[in-house]
Scaffold this motif. Structure first.
Motif, PDB file in Angstrom:
ATOM      1  N   UNK A   1      -4.860  22.747  21.252  1.00  0.00           N
ATOM      2  CA  UNK A   1      -4.352  21.387  21.477  1.00  0.00           C
ATOM      3  C   UNK A   1      -4.928  20.385  20.492  1.00  0.00           C
ATOM      4  N   UNK A   2      -6.211  20.562  20.233  1.00  0.00           N
ATOM      5  CA  UNK A   2      -6.933  19.521  19.480  1.00  0.00           C
ATOM      6  C   UNK A   2      -6.405  19.424  18.053  1.00  0.00           C
ATOM      7  N   UNK A   3      -6.495  18.223  17.500  1.00  0.00           N
ATOM      8  CA  UNK A   3      -6.086  18.058  16.109  1.00  0.00           C
ATOM      9  C   UNK A   3      -6.932  18.940  15.215  1.00  0.00           C
ATOM     10  N   UNK A   4      -8.216  18.987  15.563  1.00  0.00           N
ATOM     11  CA  UNK A   4      -9.064  19.914  14.822  1.00  0.00           C
ATOM     12  C   UNK A   4      -9.415  21.087  15.738  1.00  0.00           C
ATOM     13  N   UNK A   5      -8.708  22.198  15.568  1.00  0.00           N
ATOM     14  CA  UNK A   5      -9.006  23.360  16.416  1.00  0.00           C
ATOM     15  C   UNK A   5     -10.385  23.912  16.086  1.00  0.00           C
TER      16      UNK A   5
END
Ligand code: F6P
Length: 425
Positions: A280-284
């Protein structure tokens, strides 16, 4: 007497031999004549045209085999009394161990009997060979394939393969009347043959380690591949533990994350990347490192990350095992190794379920062929909640393609709910 041919197509999977065995045996018990097509659709196009002259006489006397076989003269019951005798040609192929042996050179559609497939359920891969045929994708290729089937008097085919192979089967069936008419016009078959072969019966069985086909809970070969990955994780676990290392495992599955997800759950992975549900996160990278850091803080000595070969971030940038390793090394200071399991996942002996499932599905496939009419759709044999099912082949293929499309459209919720209708956020 119906003549049924079985072929395996696309990437091999454990359990394909059990499919062939089951179809051959069930068909014989139902009074049919049975054939295998070697090398998938490629063999269907090549047929037996190069035959006879290049083949030792002891093995190519097809008519001779037919006439001496209990099946040729008697009914299914009389054959059952003669189970000790091989009716087909594989056992007589001169090499004694493999159906692709030298005496079958140039012959791709081969009569088989009970003994020919004896013990096949415990063998890995596919003994009759497989291929990803390019020529069968062309109209000319399918025309020649139709002519070869008609020459052998075959009325029905069972195809075991993935979605591409099953789509090919359905295209072939839909086109069949046109192919037959054209062959008759070209004089490649007689009007009598055209009449006798007005319809082709087709059934599909899903052989794929990826478990990527919709409308069935499991594909043949997926349980064995999963088992293989679990064993690999167990092996890696002990060395990872010893050195307190991190391992990034890349597993197969093409566009499907089933193998990665279930292996991760079964093997206790710390983080899993699958195509249907990117982080989900912009930075996986942050998301993964936070999770693994937490696991390390609560005392875990080893780290296992599983990356499906088709994994990507939410913008569809591929996530590669080597890059994951670099992130773990640089950000968390973990001594990290990459293991790509590759084709060790695909080959080898089938587990028990990959013997049972194809055996049950093979029986159903023969029933479906015997009951097929020009008005019934081609069926795919599946399994749902442990019951063997019959579903329209094209519905399953269409739904499978929808998942791939949903991933391409970055509609990951849709991809997940198509894979699993029970899926909830
Ligand atoms: O579809 C089965 C599969 O093993 C996939 O998981 C993988 O992406 C692909 O086949 C590999 O194909 P090949 O054996 O042709 O390299």
């Amino acid at each position: 007497k119906m003549r049924i041919a079985v072929l395996t197509s696309g990437g091999d999977s454990a359990g394909m031999n059990a499919v062939v065995r089951s179809i051959v045996k069930s068909a014989i018990l139902k009074g049919c004549e049975t054939y295998v097509v070697r090398e998938g659709y490629e063999g269907l196009v090549r047929g037996n045209s190069e035959a006879v002259s290049s083949v030792p006489t002891s093995s190519n006397a097809k008519e001779h085999h037919r006439s001496e076989s209990p099946l040729a003269s008697g009914d299914a019951d009389s054959f059952v009394h003669n189970l000790r005798f091989g009716d087909g040609e594989l056992l007589r192929d001169g090499t004694g161990d493999h159906p692709g042996g030298r005496s079958l050179k140039g012959r791709y559609i081969v009569r088989v009997g009970w003994d020919d497939v004896r013990g096949w359920f415990s063998q890995g891969g596919t003994l009759i060979g497989t291929a990803r045929s390019v020529v069968f994708r062309t109209y000319e290729g399918r025309l020649t394939a139709a002519s070869n089937l008609i020459k052998e008097g075959i009325d029905a085919i069972a195809v075991c393969g993935g979605d591409g192979s099953l789509t090919g089967a359905d295209v072939f069936r839909a086109e069949w009347p046109k192919l037959v008419a054209e062959l008759a016009t070209q004089g490649r078959i007689t009007p009598e043959q055209a009449k006798a072969h007005a319809h082709l019966r087709i059934v599909g069985l899903v052989g794929s380690i990826d478990n990527d086909m919709s409308m069935t809970d499991l594909t043949i070969g997926a349980p064995t591949a999963l088992h293989r990955i679990c064993e690999a994780i167990d092996n890696i676990d002990s060395t990872a533990f010893s050195h307190s290392r991190a391992f990034v495992l890349e597993v197969m599955g093409r566009h499907c994350g089933w193998l990665a997800l279930l292996a991760g759950v079964s093997g206790g992975a710390d983080f899993i990347f699958i195509p249907e549900r990117p982080p989900e996160a912009d930075s996986w990278e942050d998301e993964m490192c936070k999770m693994i850091q937490r696991h390390r803080e609560i005392g875990k000595r080893k780290t296992i990350v599983i990356v499906a070969e088709g994994a990507h971030d939410k913008h569809l940038n591929p996530i590669r095992a080597e890059y994951v390793k670099d992130v773990l090394t640089e950000r968390l200071g973990l001594d990290t190794r990459v293991t790509t399991l590759g084709h060790t996942q695909r080959g080898g002996r089938p587990c028990a379920y990959d013997r049972l499932l194809p055996t049950l599905q093979g029986v159903e496939a023969v029933e479906a062929l015997l009951e097929a009419t020009p008005d019934t759709p081609s069926y795919m044999i599946g399994v749902a909640e442990n019951k063997i099912t019959r579903v329209p082949l094209m519905d399953a293929v269409r739904m499978t393609n929808e998942v791939t499309q949903a991933i391409k459209d970055k509609d990951f919720d849709k991809a997940m709910s198509l894979r699993d209708p029970e899926f909830r956020e």
